[in-house]
Design a protein around this motif. Structure first.
Motif, PDB file in Angstrom:
ATOM      1  N   LEU A  52       0.471  -0.896   0.389  1.00 49.17           N
ATOM      2  CA  LEU A  52       0.166   0.209   0.070  1.00 49.17           C
ATOM      3  C   LEU A  52       0.685   1.259  -0.069  1.00 49.17           C
ATOM      4  N   ILE A  53       1.506   1.061   0.623  1.00 49.69           N
ATOM      5  CA  ILE A  53       2.369   1.871   0.473  1.00 49.69           C
ATOM      6  C   ILE A  53       3.820   2.834  -0.500  1.00 49.69           C
ATOM      7  N   ARG A  54       3.826   1.557  -1.023  1.00 52.09           N
ATOM      8  CA  ARG A  54       4.803   1.463  -2.203  1.00 52.09           C
ATOM      9  C   ARG A  54       3.255   2.521  -3.264  1.00 52.09           C
ATOM     10  N   THR A  55       2.173   1.686  -3.339  1.00 50.03           N
ATOM     11  CA  THR A  55       1.164   2.800  -4.076  1.00 50.03           C
ATOM     12  C   THR A  55       1.338   4.324  -3.974  1.00 50.03           C
ATOM     13  N   GLY A  56       1.281   4.606  -2.637  1.00 47.60           N
ATOM     14  CA  GLY A  56       1.310   5.662  -2.033  1.00 47.60           C
ATOM     15  C   GLY A  56       2.398   6.617  -2.622  1.00 47.60           C
ATOM     16  N   GLU A  57       3.814   5.592  -2.283  1.00 47.31           N
ATOM     17  CA  GLU A  57       4.671   6.487  -3.602  1.00 47.31           C
ATOM     18  C   GLU A  57       4.085   6.691  -4.731  1.00 47.31           C
ATOM     19  N   THR A  58       3.987   5.989  -5.350  1.00 47.63           N
ATOM     20  CA  THR A  58       3.823   5.895  -7.121  1.00 47.63           C
ATOM     21  C   THR A  58       2.767   7.077  -7.522  1.00 47.63           C
ATOM     22  N   THR A  59       1.805   7.192  -6.328  1.00 47.04           N
ATOM     23  CA  THR A  59       0.379   8.023  -6.761  1.00 47.04           C
ATOM     24  C   THR A  59       0.796   9.667  -6.345  1.00 47.04           C
ATOM     25  N   GLY A  60       2.048   9.718  -5.436  1.00 48.82           N
ATOM     26  CA  GLY A  60       2.231  10.845  -4.668  1.00 48.82           C
ATOM     27  C   GLY A  60       1.819  11.442  -3.497  1.00 48.82           C
ATOM     28  N   ALA A  61       0.592   9.716  -3.302  1.00 52.97           N
ATOM     29  CA  ALA A  61      -0.701  10.278  -1.961  1.00 52.97           C
ATOM     30  C   ALA A  61      -0.116   9.431  -0.780  1.00 52.97           C
ATOM     31  N   LEU A  62       1.160   9.138  -0.224  1.00 56.79           N
ATOM     32  CA  LEU A  62       1.962   8.994   0.883  1.00 56.79           C
ATOM     33  C   LEU A  62       1.096   9.004   1.773  1.00 56.79           C
ATOM     34  N   HIS A  63       1.288  10.780   1.999  1.00 56.06           N
ATOM     35  CA  HIS A  63       0.804  10.817   3.938  1.00 56.06           C
ATOM     36  C   HIS A  63      -1.314  10.947   3.605  1.00 56.06           C
ATOM     37  N   LYS A  64      -1.914   9.597   2.338  1.00 55.82           N
ATOM     38  CA  LYS A  64      -3.065   9.787   2.552  1.00 55.82           C
ATOM     39  C   LYS A  64      -3.148   8.464   2.651  1.00 55.82           C
ATOM     40  N   VAL A  65      -2.286   7.586   2.806  1.00 61.49           N
ATOM     41  CA  VAL A  65      -2.278   5.976   2.330  1.00 61.49           C
ATOM     42  C   VAL A  65      -1.551   5.696   3.809  1.00 61.49           C
ATOM     43  N   LEU A  66      -0.276   6.533   4.761  1.00 59.63           N
ATOM     44  CA  LEU A  66      -0.348   6.391   6.027  1.00 59.63           C
ATOM     45  C   LEU A  66      -1.541   6.635   6.528  1.00 59.63           C
ATOM     46  N   GLU A  67      -1.818   7.714   6.614  1.00 60.30           N
ATOM     47  CA  GLU A  67      -3.464   8.041   7.214  1.00 60.30           C
ATOM     48  C   GLU A  67      -4.696   6.647   7.173  1.00 60.30           C
ATOM     49  N   ASP A  68      -4.955   6.532   6.824  1.00 65.48           N
ATOM     50  CA  ASP A  68      -6.020   6.090   5.595  1.00 65.48           C
ATOM     51  C   ASP A  68      -5.149   4.206   6.467  1.00 65.48           C
ATOM     52  N   LEU A  69      -3.275   4.086   6.696  1.00 66.90           N
ATOM     53  CA  LEU A  69      -3.411   3.288   7.308  1.00 66.90           C
ATOM     54  C   LEU A  69      -3.566   2.659   8.236  1.00 66.90           C
ATOM     55  N   ALA A  70      -3.123   3.680   9.051  1.00 69.86           N
ATOM     56  CA  ALA A  70      -3.028   3.989  10.322  1.00 69.86           C
ATOM     57  C   ALA A  70      -4.659   3.628  10.742  1.00 69.86           C
ATOM     58  N   ASP A  71      -5.435   4.832  10.655  1.00 76.58           N
ATOM     59  CA  ASP A  71      -7.055   4.141  10.310  1.00 76.58           C
ATOM     60  C   ASP A  71      -7.308   2.421  10.296  1.00 76.58           C
ATOM     61  N   TYR A  72      -6.999   2.234   9.261  1.00 73.77           N
ATOM     62  CA  TYR A  72      -7.499   0.557   9.210  1.00 73.77           C
ATOM     63  C   TYR A  72      -6.523  -0.374  10.359  1.00 73.77           C
ATOM     64  N   ARG A  73      -5.836  -0.195  10.902  1.00 69.54           N
ATOM     65  CA  ARG A  73      -5.050  -0.684  12.013  1.00 69.54           C
ATOM     66  C   ARG A  73      -5.928  -0.615  13.037  1.00 69.54           C
ATOM     67  N   GLU A  74      -5.611   0.468  13.883  1.00 71.23           N
ATOM     68  CA  GLU A  74      -6.346   1.104  14.576  1.00 71.23           C
ATOM     69  C   GLU A  74      -7.816  -0.111  14.480  1.00 71.23           C
ATOM     70  N   ARG A  75      -8.916   0.096  13.249  1.00 67.88           N
ATOM     71  CA  ARG A  75      -9.898  -0.065  13.623  1.00 67.88           C
ATOM     72  C   ARG A  75      -9.981  -2.055  13.310  1.00 67.88           C
ATOM     73  N   THR A  76      -9.302  -2.443  12.565  1.00 71.13           N
ATOM     74  CA  THR A  76      -9.191  -3.715  13.287  1.00 71.13           C
ATOM     75  C   THR A  76      -8.573  -4.564  14.443  1.00 71.13           C
ATOM     76  N   HIS A  77      -7.570  -3.969  15.083  1.00 71.35           N
ATOM     77  CA  HIS A  77      -7.063  -4.307  16.352  1.00 71.35           C
ATOM     78  C   HIS A  77      -8.610  -4.204  17.326  1.00 71.35           C
ATOM     79  N   ALA A  78      -8.924  -2.860  17.087  1.00 71.89           N
ATOM     80  CA  ALA A  78     -10.321  -2.709  18.396  1.00 71.89           C
ATOM     81  C   ALA A  78     -11.023  -3.820  17.658  1.00 71.89           C
ATOM     82  N   ALA A  79     -11.753  -4.181  16.724  1.00 71.55           N
ATOM     83  CA  ALA A  79     -12.349  -5.103  16.136  1.00 71.55           C
ATOM     84  C   ALA A  79     -11.593  -5.966  16.960  1.00 71.55           C
ATOM     85  N   SER A  80     -10.034  -6.886  17.173  1.00 74.32           N
ATOM     86  CA  SER A  80      -9.980  -8.163  16.963  1.00 74.32           C
ATOM     87  C   SER A  80      -9.783  -8.468  19.186  1.00 74.32           C
TER      88      SER A  80
END
Length: 195
Positions: A52-80
């Motif tokens: 996902l981070i490689r995709t963010g680097e390629t598209t120039g939206a690394l900050h958005k990908v990192l933010e979305d990835l952090a939100d996703y990880r927090e949600r999956t951790h809470a669900a777990s």
């Protein structure tokens, strides 16, 4: 800058494993490697993350990908955590029930087993199985042998889940089960859609 942020995370993080991984990433990024390639070189991150981070680097939206990835990880951790807390009580009840099945018949039902044996009638198959297992467990090595076998089985299952090929076989088996397979497909679809 990315290298400064990673350096702060490496120096002030709470998890020592993450600190070591981020320190290695800082060295690689400082040497000119991309963040995704540096993450791929360490074993601390899933392929899902660094791709996902490689995709963010390629598209120039690394900050958005990192933010979305952090939100996703927090949600999956809470669900777990919610799932673990919801399964703790049933797992405890199941464990206690299985322990009672091993402990109670040999010592509490021995009188009833004696009555059945003395009656001269042939008991049903399941009763006969319970009687024979109870007799085995009353032997000096019976309970230790059963506990050792259960421990070896649990260890073998854990080892098989660590191997990718056998994990894939277990997943294929679980997907073929009527109710469990449907639940796993729904969970995988929801995880894919949210990511």
């Amino acid at each position: 800058p990315l290298t400064r942020s990673l350096d702060v995370l490496a120096k002030h993080g709470e998890d020592p494993v993450l600190q070591r991984a981020v320190s290695a990433i800082v060295g690689r990024v400082s040497a000119g490697t991309s963040l995704s390639a540096a993450m791929n070189a360490t074993a601390a991150f899933d392929p899902f993350d660094w791709r996902l981070i490689r995709t963010g680097e390629t598209t120039g939206a690394l900050h958005k990908v990192l933010e979305d990835l952090a939100d996703y990880r927090e949600r999956t951790h809470a669900a777990s955590l919610r799932l673990r807390s919801a399964l703790t009580y049933p797992a405890l009840v199941l464990s206690l029930s299985l322990a009672m099945l091993l402990i109670v018949p040999p010592y509490v039902l021995e009188g009833q087993f004696k009555i059945i044996r003395d009656s001269g009638q042939s008991p049903p198959f399941l009763t006969l199985v319970v009687m024979n297992v109870s007799q085995f467990l009353r032997e000096p090595l019976g309970l230790p042998v059963v506990l050792a076998a259960l421990g070896a089985l649990a260890s073998a299952l854990v080892q098989s889940f660590r191997h990718p090929g056998s994990r894939a076989a277990w997943i294929r088996w679980a997907l073929g089960r009527p109710v469990l397979g449907r639940l796993l497909r729904i969970a995988a679809t929801a995880r894919f859609a949210s990511s």
